[in-house]
Motif scaffolding. Structure first.
Motif, PDB file in Angstrom:
ATOM      1  N   ALA A 287       0.812  -1.224   0.000  1.00 30.90           N
ATOM      2  CA  ALA A 287       0.000   0.000   0.000  1.00 30.90           C
ATOM      3  C   ALA A 287       0.840   1.266   0.000  1.00 30.90           C
ATOM      4  CB  ALA A 287      -0.932   0.003   1.217  1.00 30.90           C
ATOM      5  N   THR A 288       2.158   1.153   0.234  1.00 26.10           N
ATOM      6  CA  THR A 288       3.017   2.341   0.148  1.00 26.10           C
ATOM      7  C   THR A 288       3.304   2.703  -1.300  1.00 26.10           C
ATOM      8  OG1 THR A 288       5.111   1.104   0.234  1.00 26.10           O
ATOM      9  CG2 THR A 288       4.095   1.723   2.339  1.00 26.10           C
ATOM     10  N   ILE A 289       3.040   1.775  -2.225  1.00 28.82           N
ATOM     11  CA  ILE A 289       3.212   2.043  -3.656  1.00 28.82           C
ATOM     12  C   ILE A 289       1.855   2.332  -4.292  1.00 28.82           C
ATOM     13  CG2 ILE A 289       3.921   1.051  -5.875  1.00 28.82           C
ATOM     14  CD1 ILE A 289       6.009  -0.577  -4.326  1.00 28.82           C
ATOM     15  N   VAL A 290       0.891   1.428  -4.070  1.00 30.78           N
ATOM     16  CA  VAL A 290      -0.467   1.596  -4.601  1.00 30.78           C
ATOM     17  C   VAL A 290      -1.455   1.172  -3.526  1.00 30.78           C
ATOM     18  CG1 VAL A 290      -2.120   0.945  -6.389  1.00 30.78           C
ATOM     19  CG2 VAL A 290       0.308   1.029  -6.932  1.00 30.78           C
ATOM     20  N   SER A 291      -2.384   2.053  -3.180  1.00 27.48           N
ATOM     21  CA  SER A 291      -3.488   1.659  -2.305  1.00 27.48           C
ATOM     22  C   SER A 291      -4.711   1.431  -3.182  1.00 27.48           C
ATOM     23  CB  SER A 291      -3.774   2.734  -1.249  1.00 27.48           C
ATOM     24  OG  SER A 291      -4.227   3.917  -1.865  1.00 27.48           O
ATOM     25  N   ALA A 292      -5.605   0.534  -2.755  1.00 32.59           N
ATOM     26  CA  ALA A 292      -6.742   0.184  -3.605  1.00 32.59           C
ATOM     27  C   ALA A 292      -7.999   0.000  -2.781  1.00 32.59           C
ATOM     28  CB  ALA A 292      -6.433  -1.095  -4.383  1.00 32.59           C
ATOM     29  N   THR A 293      -9.121   0.415  -3.338  1.00 36.78           N
ATOM     30  CA  THR A 293     -10.438   0.191  -2.731  1.00 36.78           C
ATOM     31  C   THR A 293     -11.373  -0.327  -3.810  1.00 36.78           C
ATOM     32  OG1 THR A 293     -11.073   2.500  -3.142  1.00 36.78           O
ATOM     33  CG2 THR A 293     -10.186   1.972  -0.973  1.00 36.78           C
ATOM     34  N   GLY A 294     -12.269  -1.243  -3.413  1.00 38.58           N
ATOM     35  CA  GLY A 294     -13.210  -1.818  -4.365  1.00 38.58           C
ATOM     36  C   GLY A 294     -14.562  -1.151  -4.294  1.00 38.58           C
ATOM     37  N   GLY A 295     -15.373  -1.418  -5.295  1.00 35.82           N
ATOM     38  CA  GLY A 295     -16.720  -0.862  -5.356  1.00 35.82           C
ATOM     39  C   GLY A 295     -17.625  -1.779  -6.142  1.00 35.82           C
ATOM     40  N   ALA A 296     -18.833  -1.333  -6.426  1.00 35.53           N
ATOM     41  CA  ALA A 296     -19.803  -2.148  -7.149  1.00 35.53           C
ATOM     42  C   ALA A 296     -19.331  -2.402  -8.575  1.00 35.53           C
ATOM     43  CB  ALA A 296     -21.159  -1.448  -7.163  1.00 35.53           C
TER      44      ALA A 296
ATOM     45  N   LEU B 129      -1.907   6.089  -6.461  1.00 39.77           N
ATOM     46  CA  LEU B 129      -0.464   5.884  -6.591  1.00 39.77           C
ATOM     47  C   LEU B 129       0.259   6.696  -5.525  1.00 39.77           C
ATOM     48  CD1 LEU B 129      -0.180   6.205 -10.496  1.00 39.77           C
ATOM     49  CD2 LEU B 129      -0.847   4.222  -9.105  1.00 39.77           C
ATOM     50  N   MET B 130       1.148   6.024  -4.788  1.00 41.57           N
ATOM     51  CA  MET B 130       1.855   6.671  -3.691  1.00 41.57           C
ATOM     52  C   MET B 130       3.318   6.959  -4.026  1.00 41.57           C
ATOM     53  SD  MET B 130      -0.803   6.641  -1.762  1.00 41.57           S
ATOM     54  CE  MET B 130      -0.155   7.256  -0.222  1.00 41.57           C
ATOM     55  N   LYS B 131       3.940   6.042  -4.732  1.00 45.48           N
ATOM     56  CA  LYS B 131       5.332   6.218  -5.145  1.00 45.48           C
ATOM     57  C   LYS B 131       5.615   5.218  -6.263  1.00 45.48           C
ATOM     58  CE  LYS B 131       7.353   3.034  -1.748  1.00 45.48           C
ATOM     59  NZ  LYS B 131       8.282   2.896  -0.598  1.00 45.48           N
ATOM     60  N   THR B 132       6.753   5.339  -6.908  1.00 48.14           N
ATOM     61  CA  THR B 132       7.111   4.409  -7.973  1.00 48.14           C
ATOM     62  C   THR B 132       7.462   3.053  -7.375  1.00 48.14           C
ATOM     63  OG1 THR B 132       9.427   5.139  -7.923  1.00 48.14           O
ATOM     64  CG2 THR B 132       7.949   6.255  -9.465  1.00 48.14           C
ATOM     65  N   GLY B 133       7.207   2.008  -8.139  1.00 45.96           N
ATOM     66  CA  GLY B 133       7.508   0.666  -7.670  1.00 45.96           C
ATOM     67  C   GLY B 133       6.536  -0.343  -8.239  1.00 45.96           C
ATOM     68  N   VAL B 134       6.656  -1.589  -7.780  1.00 42.24           N
ATOM     69  CA  VAL B 134       5.856  -2.701  -8.283  1.00 42.24           C
ATOM     70  C   VAL B 134       4.989  -3.250  -7.146  1.00 42.24           C
ATOM     71  CG1 VAL B 134       5.923  -5.012  -9.276  1.00 42.24           C
ATOM     72  CG2 VAL B 134       7.591  -3.292 -10.007  1.00 42.24           C
ATOM     73  N   ALA B 135       3.723  -3.498  -7.440  1.00 44.31           N
ATOM     74  CA  ALA B 135       2.802  -4.075  -6.447  1.00 44.31           C
ATOM     75  C   ALA B 135       1.714  -4.847  -7.175  1.00 44.31           C
ATOM     76  CB  ALA B 135       2.185  -2.979  -5.585  1.00 44.31           C
ATOM     77  N   THR B 136       0.991  -5.667  -6.441  1.00 46.42           N
ATOM     78  CA  THR B 136      -0.123  -6.439  -7.010  1.00 46.42           C
ATOM     79  C   THR B 136      -1.416  -6.036  -6.316  1.00 46.42           C
ATOM     80  OG1 THR B 136       1.294  -8.341  -7.510  1.00 46.42           O
ATOM     81  CG2 THR B 136      -1.079  -8.739  -7.405  1.00 46.42           C
ATOM     82  N   VAL B 137      -2.421  -5.684  -7.105  1.00 42.99           N
ATOM     83  CA  VAL B 137      -3.740  -5.338  -6.582  1.00 42.99           C
ATOM     84  C   VAL B 137      -4.671  -6.527  -6.814  1.00 42.99           C
ATOM     85  CG1 VAL B 137      -5.759  -3.862  -6.873  1.00 42.99           C
ATOM     86  CG2 VAL B 137      -3.470  -2.859  -6.859  1.00 42.99           C
ATOM     87  N   THR B 138      -5.344  -6.950  -5.757  1.00 45.79           N
ATOM     88  CA  THR B 138      -6.249  -8.100  -5.850  1.00 45.79           C
ATOM     89  C   THR B 138      -7.672  -7.644  -5.552  1.00 45.79           C
ATOM     90  OG1 THR B 138      -4.492  -9.597  -5.114  1.00 45.79           O
ATOM     91  CG2 THR B 138      -6.756 -10.407  -4.982  1.00 45.79           C
ATOM     92  N   ALA B 139      -8.604  -8.018  -6.420  1.00 48.62           N
ATOM     93  CA  ALA B 139     -10.018  -7.693  -6.241  1.00 48.62           C
ATOM     94  C   ALA B 139     -10.798  -8.983  -6.041  1.00 48.62           C
ATOM     95  CB  ALA B 139     -10.552  -6.937  -7.454  1.00 48.62           C
ATOM     96  N   SER B 140     -11.610  -9.034  -5.006  1.00 49.04           N
ATOM     97  CA  SER B 140     -12.398 -10.236  -4.710  1.00 49.04           C
ATOM     98  C   SER B 140     -13.728  -9.831  -4.088  1.00 49.04           C
ATOM     99  CB  SER B 140     -11.636 -11.170  -3.760  1.00 49.04           C
ATOM    100  OG  SER B 140     -11.327 -10.491  -2.555  1.00 49.04           O
ATOM    101  N   GLN B 141     -14.656 -10.777  -4.008  1.00 48.75           N
ATOM    102  CA  GLN B 141     -15.966 -10.483  -3.426  1.00 48.75           C
ATOM    103  C   GLN B 141     -15.817  -9.886  -2.029  1.00 48.75           C
ATOM    104  OE1 GLN B 141     -18.519 -13.880  -3.338  1.00 48.75           O
ATOM    105  NE2 GLN B 141     -18.886 -13.891  -5.542  1.00 48.75           N
ATOM    106  N   ASP B 142     -16.556  -8.826  -1.787  1.00 41.97           N
ATOM    107  CA  ASP B 142     -16.509  -8.183  -0.472  1.00 41.97           C
ATOM    108  C   ASP B 142     -17.564  -8.825   0.423  1.00 41.97           C
ATOM    109  OD1 ASP B 142     -16.263  -6.575   1.698  1.00 41.97           O
ATOM    110  OD2 ASP B 142     -16.354  -4.680   0.609  1.00 41.97           O
ATOM    111  N   LYS B 143     -17.190  -9.930   1.049  1.00 42.27           N
ATOM    112  CA  LYS B 143     -18.134 -10.656   1.895  1.00 42.27           C
ATOM    113  C   LYS B 143     -18.518  -9.854   3.127  1.00 42.27           C
ATOM    114  CE  LYS B 143     -16.364 -15.170   0.444  1.00 42.27           C
ATOM    115  NZ  LYS B 143     -15.691 -16.420   0.880  1.00 42.27           N
ATOM    116  N   ASP B 144     -17.596  -9.091   3.656  1.00 49.10           N
ATOM    117  CA  ASP B 144     -17.889  -8.303   4.856  1.00 49.10           C
ATOM    118  C   ASP B 144     -18.958  -7.251   4.580  1.00 49.10           C
ATOM    119  OD1 ASP B 144     -16.089  -9.730   6.358  1.00 49.10           O
ATOM    120  OD2 ASP B 144     -14.441  -8.315   6.070  1.00 49.10           O
TER     121      ASP B 144
END
Length: 473
Positions: A79-88, A265-280
């Motif tokens: 999350a220091t490189i890329v933070s992510a939030t999901g939606g509908a 985007l927070m800074k340059t670099g490599v990261a993986t973003v994962t999207a999945s069902q939001d059960k909560d």
């Protein structure tokens, strides 16, 4: 009540007699007022029921919206490189991110000025747009027009110019940086991105004398002129790849690269973003629905019960409207649906109705059922076009609460009837108060006359007694 003199001429307690007779006459009014108090209590109870049913309707409605069932949670491996939030509507999956540049806003700083320097009158013109690599070409931003700022002495200090720029709506922000040597004017774009760079033209274009402070010192990017403003940061787009696909963005917040996922985007670099069902998120919506339902049936139960031990009836005990609403709510929950799907009743997902009508949650069974999102969606928001009573639970509850709370609904009609009864009681009580007041006046006249008559009898008896003693009678 005014001061009275009844009984002053005799031993008759006229005031007590009048008050007793009036209190007897007021008994129907007291009964009517007691009845009105009970009606007010019922109206208040129905008002609370209306509130809880409104909350239930909103909770049920949320379960009938497609976006509720499309919620996706997103996370980042760094999350220091890329933070992510999901939606509908987000697509589930993993996305390899490689951030090579962050979006930036253009920033300029002026030469150092002394504290009391005046730059003289003139005009500053600000234009938003994009520079080419060597700053030889400037292309104005589409939809934007140059902003001219007039500077007039004596308001021509660096602070005055800062304020003028900030009030111009030109798409830039000006500030002062001060140290022991003096002050610098710093100007930066309000927004990041290559198209939000800017050019600054000053008139007059040259100082009136060498070394004298002037608006010309603030010019930047004008062809044929040497700029004294320093470019500390160039306007730039963010550059990244998503699963190998190149993306350029004017901002560091990207919400269009992956459907339903917002990435920052927070800074340059490599990261993986994962999207999945939001059960909560889905669990919370269903739990909120259960809470709203339980609140409604609990309030109805408390207001319609009979306490056999204390032989006391609740406010709405025996009220057909309240009891009817209670039964209809329970029926909608218990019926379930036979629409296609593996889940037909709330008990199939761990939501069971107890003997008191409330729903209890088996958390482990409920959590497991969250993996059957399609079947659960059908259970709550499926629609049977041929038989509305067989539609999903949330659809039925939403329809039912709409009917109950509607203009001609059970709750509205019952409340209006009670309010009409209360108004009628008020009119009857007012009329009866007038009659009692007249009755009291009549009593006072009658007993005042009787008091005087009895007083006269007493005086006559005294005279006869005296005469009898004088003549030896």
């Amino acid at each position: 009540m005014g001061i009275t003199s009844t009984g002053l001429g005799s031993n008759l307690n006229v005031e007590a007699i009048v008050q007793k007779l009036v209190s007897v006459e007021r008994k129907p009014i007291d009964d009517l007022n007691a009845s009105s108090d009970k009606i007010k209590t019922k109206i208040s109870a129905f008002g609370k029921i209306q509130s809880t049913l409104g909350a239930l309707r909103d909770a049920a409605a949320k379960l009938t919206k497609p976006e509720t069932w499309q919620s996706v949670a997103a996370s980042s491996s760094d999350a220091t490189i890329v933070s992510a939030t999901g939606g509908a509507g987000a697509a589930e999956g993993s996305y390899a991110m490689n951030v090579t540049r962050l979006a930036a806003a253009q920033s300029l700083s002026s030469p150092m000025f002394k504290k009391d320097d005046k730059l003289g009158g003139g005009t500053l013109t600000l234009e938003l747009g994009e520079w080419n690599a060597d700053k030889s070409t400037f292309t104005g931003k589409a939809g934007s027009s140059p902003k001219s700022i007039t500077i007039e002495p004596p308001r021509d200090s660096l602070a005055d110019i800062r304020d003028k720029i900030n009030g111009s709506g030109s798409g830039v922000i000006a500030s002062l940086v001060n140290d022991v040597n003096g002050s610098r004017l710093v100007i930066r774009s309000r927004e990041t991105g290559a198209e939000n760079g800017f050019r600054l033209t000053a008139a007059p274009s040259s100082p009136p004398a060498d070394g004298q402070p002037s608006l010309a010192d603030l010019s930047f990017g004008v062809a044929g002129q040497t700029s004294r403003m320093s470019e500390d940061l160039k306007a730039a787009n963010a550059l990244l790849t998503v699963n190998g696909l190149s993306i350029s963005s004017a901002t560091n917040t990207i919400d269009s690269a992956v459907d339903g996922v917002t990435m920052t985007l927070m800074k340059t670099g490599v990261a993986t973003v994962t999207a999945s069902q939001d059960k909560d998120a889905l669990k919370k919506v269903v739990t909120d629905f259960v809470t709203a339902y339980n609140a409604a049936v609990s309030l109805l139960r408390e207001n319609t019960k009979y306490d056999a031990d204390n032989k006391a009836a609740a406010t709405l005990q025996g009220d057909s409207a309240a009891v009817g609403i209670q039964n209809r709510l329970r029926g909608a929950i218990a019926a379930g649906t036979t629409l296609a799907g593996a889940l037909g009743h709330l008990s199939d997902i761990g939501l069971s109705m107890g003997v008191n009508g409330s729903i209890t949650v088996n958390d482990s069974k409920f959590t497991k059922a969250l993996t059957q999102r399609a079947d659960m969606k059908q259970l709550f928001m499926g629609v049977d076009k041929d038989n509305a009573e067989n539609s999903g639970v949330a659809v039925k509850l939403r329809t039912l609460t709409d009917q109950i709370l509607g203009m001609d609904g059970t709750l509205t009609t019952r409340t209006k009837g009670l309010q009409d009864n209360l108004k009628s009681n008020g009119k009857r009580a007012d009329a009866m108060e007038d009659r009692v007041a007249n009755y009291e006046k009549r009593l006072r006249r009658q007993y005042t006359a009787l008091d005087k008559t009895m007083s006269g009898f007493g005086q006559t008896a005294g005279i006869v007694d005296k005469l009898s003693k004088m003549y030896g009678g």
